[in-house]
Design an enzyme around this catalytic site. Structure first.
Site, PDB file in Angstrom:
ATOM      1  N   LYS A  37       0.836  -1.219   0.000  1.00 59.52           N
ATOM      2  CA  LYS A  37       0.000   0.000   0.000  1.00 59.52           C
ATOM      3  C   LYS A  37       0.865   1.261   0.000  1.00 59.52           C
ATOM      4  CE  LYS A  37      -4.135  -2.089   1.969  1.00 59.52           C
ATOM      5  NZ  LYS A  37      -3.673  -3.461   2.261  1.00 59.52           N
ATOM      6  N   ASP A  60       3.140   7.428  -0.451  1.00 57.34           N
ATOM      7  CA  ASP A  60       3.915   8.624  -0.102  1.00 57.34           C
ATOM      8  C   ASP A  60       4.356   9.355  -1.375  1.00 57.34           C
ATOM      9  OD1 ASP A  60       5.406  10.453   1.496  1.00 57.34           O
ATOM     10  OD2 ASP A  60       5.802   8.844   2.937  1.00 57.34           O
ATOM     11  N   THR A  87      10.095   9.090  -1.949  1.00 59.02           N
ATOM     12  CA  THR A  87      10.073   8.129  -0.832  1.00 59.02           C
ATOM     13  C   THR A  87       9.675   6.735  -1.306  1.00 59.02           C
ATOM     14  OG1 THR A  87       9.561   9.898   0.723  1.00 59.02           O
ATOM     15  CG2 THR A  87       9.065   7.657   1.439  1.00 59.02           C
TER      16      THR A  87
HETATM   17  O1  6AU Z   1      -9.612 -12.183   4.412  1.00 53.93           O
HETATM   18  P1  6AU Z   1      -8.928 -11.397   5.510  1.00 53.93           P
HETATM   19  O2  6AU Z   1      -9.851 -10.409   6.174  1.00 53.93           O
HETATM   20  O3  6AU Z   1      -8.223 -12.271   6.492  1.00 53.93           O
HETATM   21  O4  6AU Z   1      -7.727 -10.589   4.793  1.00 53.93           O
HETATM   22  C1  6AU Z   1      -7.946  -9.590   3.829  1.00 53.93           C
HETATM   23  C2  6AU Z   1      -6.628  -9.128   3.241  1.00 53.93           C
HETATM   24  C3  6AU Z   1      -5.668  -8.471   4.230  1.00 53.93           C
HETATM   25  C4  6AU Z   1      -5.829  -6.985   4.000  1.00 53.93           C
HETATM   26  O5  6AU Z   1      -4.623  -6.278   4.220  1.00 53.93           O
HETATM   27  C5  6AU Z   1      -6.249  -6.898   2.543  1.00 53.93           C
HETATM   28  O6  6AU Z   1      -6.875  -8.146   2.236  1.00 53.93           O
HETATM   29  N1  6AU Z   1      -7.199  -5.812   2.187  1.00 53.93           N
HETATM   30  C6  6AU Z   1      -6.908  -4.898   1.151  1.00 53.93           C
HETATM   31  C7  6AU Z   1      -5.849  -5.060   0.178  1.00 53.93           C
HETATM   32  C8  6AU Z   1      -5.645  -6.296  -0.505  1.00 53.93           C
HETATM   33  O7  6AU Z   1      -5.212  -4.140  -0.224  1.00 53.93           O
HETATM   34  C9  6AU Z   1      -7.739  -3.802   0.907  1.00 53.93           C
HETATM   35  C10 6AU Z   1      -8.968  -3.713   1.610  1.00 53.93           C
HETATM   36  O8  6AU Z   1      -9.774  -2.822   1.355  1.00 53.93           O
HETATM   37  N2  6AU Z   1      -9.257  -4.662   2.551  1.00 53.93           N
HETATM   38  C11 6AU Z   1      -8.419  -5.701   2.841  1.00 53.93           C
HETATM   39  O9  6AU Z   1      -8.777  -6.530   3.678  1.00 53.93           O
HETATM   40  O10 6AU Z   1      -4.349  -8.882   3.866  1.00 53.93           O
END
Ligand code: 6AU
Length: 259
Positions: free
Chosen positions: A93, A96, A100
């Site tokens: 994600k 910045d 950076t």
């Molecule tokens: O199925 P979970 O809830 O155990 O994991 C969801 C994964 C995590 C979050 O960092 C990521 O998806 N995520 C992201 C991403 C992929 O960027 C965006 C978001 O809006 N929600 C989210 O859960 O690794």
């Protein structure tokens, strides 16, 4: 519309090398499942990658939550990605200024540009975040950027104006942006891969704001690929859970494209 088009047809319509590769992989492996391997031990992550590698199109990690992250871990994960044919997706994600993120991507502790096929990007800094990542690039095939258009967490901020600007950023950088992280149907352009997290077969959510939807629902709404973390990693048998999510997500895709 893009929703009825097959992955193989869309692979033909994109100039983005990473999107093309992922569309072809999803078609050939019959898998539009991305696992979120949010585990903290390198051994557990590698075991998971080996066990469910055949069922996934991409393996998503957060390098900065892993204890003892090392070059050895990266080379083992790369080996598994070649054996089982999946892309390596670092969910950094980036958010910045260009100078950076160029350093965060190209160097530092994690050397992300050396091993990640795909990375997530927050659009809030504007197009400079993409320009910076391009500077940090080490691969030569574009950065494989997945722009975060909408988040799954309760109270997430993006409004209509931000989503429109995010789409514009993607359209302006077709070589570097391979797709979106989104929760709804935000764009008609077939070339981008839509990836949706917040997917679980029980729609309960967690205690920290995560909200879950069924795989069938997100694929009908907007997703090409589902991102599933704890639905697999915390299942009694992760490999069985991965097979189940793979089947359900791919059948939902077949149903959508046959309409
Ligand atoms: O199925 P979970 O809830 O155990 O994991 C969801 C994964 C995590 C979050 O960092 C990521 O998806 N995520 C992201 C991403 C992929 O960027 C965006 C978001 O809006 N929600 C989210 O859960 O690794």
């Amino acid at each position: 519309t893009w929703k009825q088009q097959s992955f193989s047809a869309r692979a033909e319509h994109t100039s983005n090398a990473v999107a093309k590769h992922l569309f072809q992989l999803m078609d050939r492996k019959k898998s539009n499942l991305i696992v979120a391997a949010d585990l903290t031990s390198t051994e557990a992550i590698l075991n998971l990658a080996d066990a469910i590698g055949p069922n996934i199109c991409a393996f998503k990690i957060h390098a900065d939550i892993i204890d003892g992250f090392s070059e050895d871990f990266v080379s083992k994960l790369k080996e598994l990605s070649q054996t089982h044919r999946f892309l390596i997706f670092e969910d950094r994600k980036f958010s910045d200024i260009g100078s950076t993120v160029a350093r965060q991507y190209g160097g530092g502790v994690f050397q992300i540009a050396h091993w990640a096929d795909m990375v997530t990007i927050q659009p809030t800094p504007g197009p400079a975040v993409i320009e910076g990542l391009k500077k940090g690039q080490r691969s030569g095939h574009g950065i494989g950027g997945a722009l975060i258009a909408e988040m799954s967490s309760k109270g997430a901020l993006p409004n209509k104006e931000n989503v429109a600007a995010t789409i514009q950023m993607a359209h302006d950088h077709p070589e570097d942006i391979m797709g979106y992280i989104c929760q709804s149907d935000i764009d008609d352009e077939p070339r981008f891969v839509r990836m949706t997290p917040g997917v679980h077969i029980s729609e309960a959510g967690d205690t920290l704001g995560q909200q879950y939807v069924l795989p069938e629902t997100v694929i009908e709404n907007c997703a090409d690929a589902v991102i599933v973390g704890r639905g697999i990693t915390e299942a009694f048998k992760p490999s069985e859970a991965a097979r189940m999510y793979q089947t359900r997500a791919f059948e939902a895709y077949l149903k959508r494209t046959s309409q």
